[in-house]
Design a protein around this motif. Structure first.
Motif, PDB file in Angstrom:
ATOM      1  N   ASP A  62       0.771  -1.108  -0.085  1.00 29.50           N
ATOM      2  CA  ASP A  62      -0.056  -0.027   0.239  1.00 29.50           C
ATOM      3  C   ASP A  62       0.847   1.258  -0.125  1.00 29.50           C
ATOM      4  O   ASP A  62       1.516   1.685   1.108  1.00 29.50           O
ATOM      5  N   LEU A  63       0.823   1.963  -1.168  1.00 28.30           N
ATOM      6  CA  LEU A  63       1.720   3.089  -1.252  1.00 28.30           C
ATOM      7  C   LEU A  63       1.644   4.055  -0.210  1.00 28.30           C
ATOM      8  O   LEU A  63       2.519   4.737   0.366  1.00 28.30           O
ATOM      9  N   ASN A  64       0.289   4.520   0.185  1.00 24.36           N
ATOM     10  CA  ASN A  64      -0.166   5.418   1.205  1.00 24.36           C
ATOM     11  C   ASN A  64       0.542   5.087   2.643  1.00 24.36           C
ATOM     12  O   ASN A  64       1.217   5.737   3.109  1.00 24.36           O
ATOM     13  N   PHE A  65       0.530   3.718   2.795  1.00 23.90           N
ATOM     14  CA  PHE A  65       0.877   3.150   4.175  1.00 23.90           C
ATOM     15  C   PHE A  65       2.483   3.212   4.047  1.00 23.90           C
ATOM     16  O   PHE A  65       3.036   3.680   5.079  1.00 23.90           O
ATOM     17  N   LEU A  66       3.034   2.915   2.781  1.00 24.37           N
ATOM     18  CA  LEU A  66       4.683   2.982   2.855  1.00 24.37           C
ATOM     19  C   LEU A  66       5.210   4.430   2.673  1.00 24.37           C
ATOM     20  O   LEU A  66       6.224   4.573   3.632  1.00 24.37           O
ATOM     21  N   LEU A  67       4.222   5.291   2.318  1.00 26.40           N
ATOM     22  CA  LEU A  67       5.104   6.866   2.355  1.00 26.40           C
ATOM     23  C   LEU A  67       4.556   7.319   3.866  1.00 26.40           C
ATOM     24  O   LEU A  67       5.652   7.822   4.425  1.00 26.40           O
ATOM     25  N   ALA A  68       3.538   6.910   4.384  1.00 20.27           N
ATOM     26  CA  ALA A  68       3.373   7.293   5.942  1.00 20.27           C
ATOM     27  C   ALA A  68       4.362   6.626   6.921  1.00 20.27           C
ATOM     28  O   ALA A  68       5.057   7.314   7.717  1.00 20.27           O
ATOM     29  N   ARG A  69       4.678   5.536   6.629  1.00 18.71           N
ATOM     30  CA  ARG A  69       5.761   4.760   7.532  1.00 18.71           C
ATOM     31  C   ARG A  69       7.139   5.277   7.212  1.00 18.71           C
ATOM     32  O   ARG A  69       7.919   5.572   8.239  1.00 18.71           O
ATOM     33  N   ALA A  70       7.317   5.301   5.904  1.00 20.31           N
ATOM     34  CA  ALA A  70       8.801   6.224   5.631  1.00 20.31           C
ATOM     35  C   ALA A  70       8.836   7.416   6.375  1.00 20.31           C
ATOM     36  O   ALA A  70       9.844   7.837   6.807  1.00 20.31           O
ATOM     37  N   ASN A  71       7.525   8.142   6.172  1.00 20.09           N
ATOM     38  CA  ASN A  71       7.954   9.592   6.909  1.00 20.09           C
ATOM     39  C   ASN A  71       8.116   9.551   8.337  1.00 20.09           C
ATOM     40  O   ASN A  71       8.705  10.192   9.007  1.00 20.09           O
ATOM     41  N   ALA A  72       7.484   8.564   9.040  1.00 19.31           N
ATOM     42  CA  ALA A  72       7.274   8.445  10.364  1.00 19.31           C
ATOM     43  C   ALA A  72       8.787   7.955  10.846  1.00 19.31           C
ATOM     44  O   ALA A  72       9.570   8.588  11.840  1.00 19.31           O
TER      45      ALA A  72
END
Length: 142
Positions: free
Chosen positions: A9-19
């Motif tokens: 899930d791209l949105n999840f991956l972006l959010a996790r990478a941001n965190a």
């Protein structure tokens, strides 16, 4: 866990990478009594753009009340100041002080080192590609 539905899930991956990225940057900035959000404000004004608080809010995608609190804190620390906007005498712009410029330069080095460590698994070409793709997502999409 990372290979399931969320791992694709791209949105999840972006959010996790941001965190993960924010945590690494906050850890690096702690030595200067800074965190990512005030650093972002300082970085935006250290480049000499002289943005209004409204412009900072839009650029950083933060609520105006959050910007006011961040600017107030940085101003209390003597790192930025509010000056009259020469384009509109009723408005104020945010400007880095000499102390703010100096702290920004130190912080920039710490953040760059944290970023290098965080992205050590990527080679130079991959880091450049990732940076370009994220820039397009962040600035070229409505």
């Amino acid at each position: 866990m990372g290979s399931g539905v969320l791992g694709a899930d791209l949105n999840f991956l972006l959010a996790r990478a941001n965190a993960v990225s924010v945590a690494a940057a906050n850890a690096a900035l702690a030595a200067l009594d800074l965190r990512v959000r005030p650093y972002a404000v300082l970085a935006a004004v250290a480049e000499g753009a002289r943005p209004s608080q409204r412009e900072l809010s839009e650029f950083l995608r933060l609520d105006p009340s959050q910007i006011v609190a961040l600017v107030d804190d940085l101003e209390d620390r003597g790192l930025i100041s509010r000056e009259q906007d020469p384009r509109d005498r009723r408005a104020k712009v945010v400007v880095a002080t000499d102390a703010g410029q100096a702290l920004f330069r130190q912080a920039q080095l710490l953040v760059a080192e944290a970023e290098r460590e965080l992205h050590a698994a990527l080679d130079d070409r991959e880091r450049a590609q990732l940076s370009e793709m994220l820039r397009r997502v962040a600035f070229d999409v409505g």
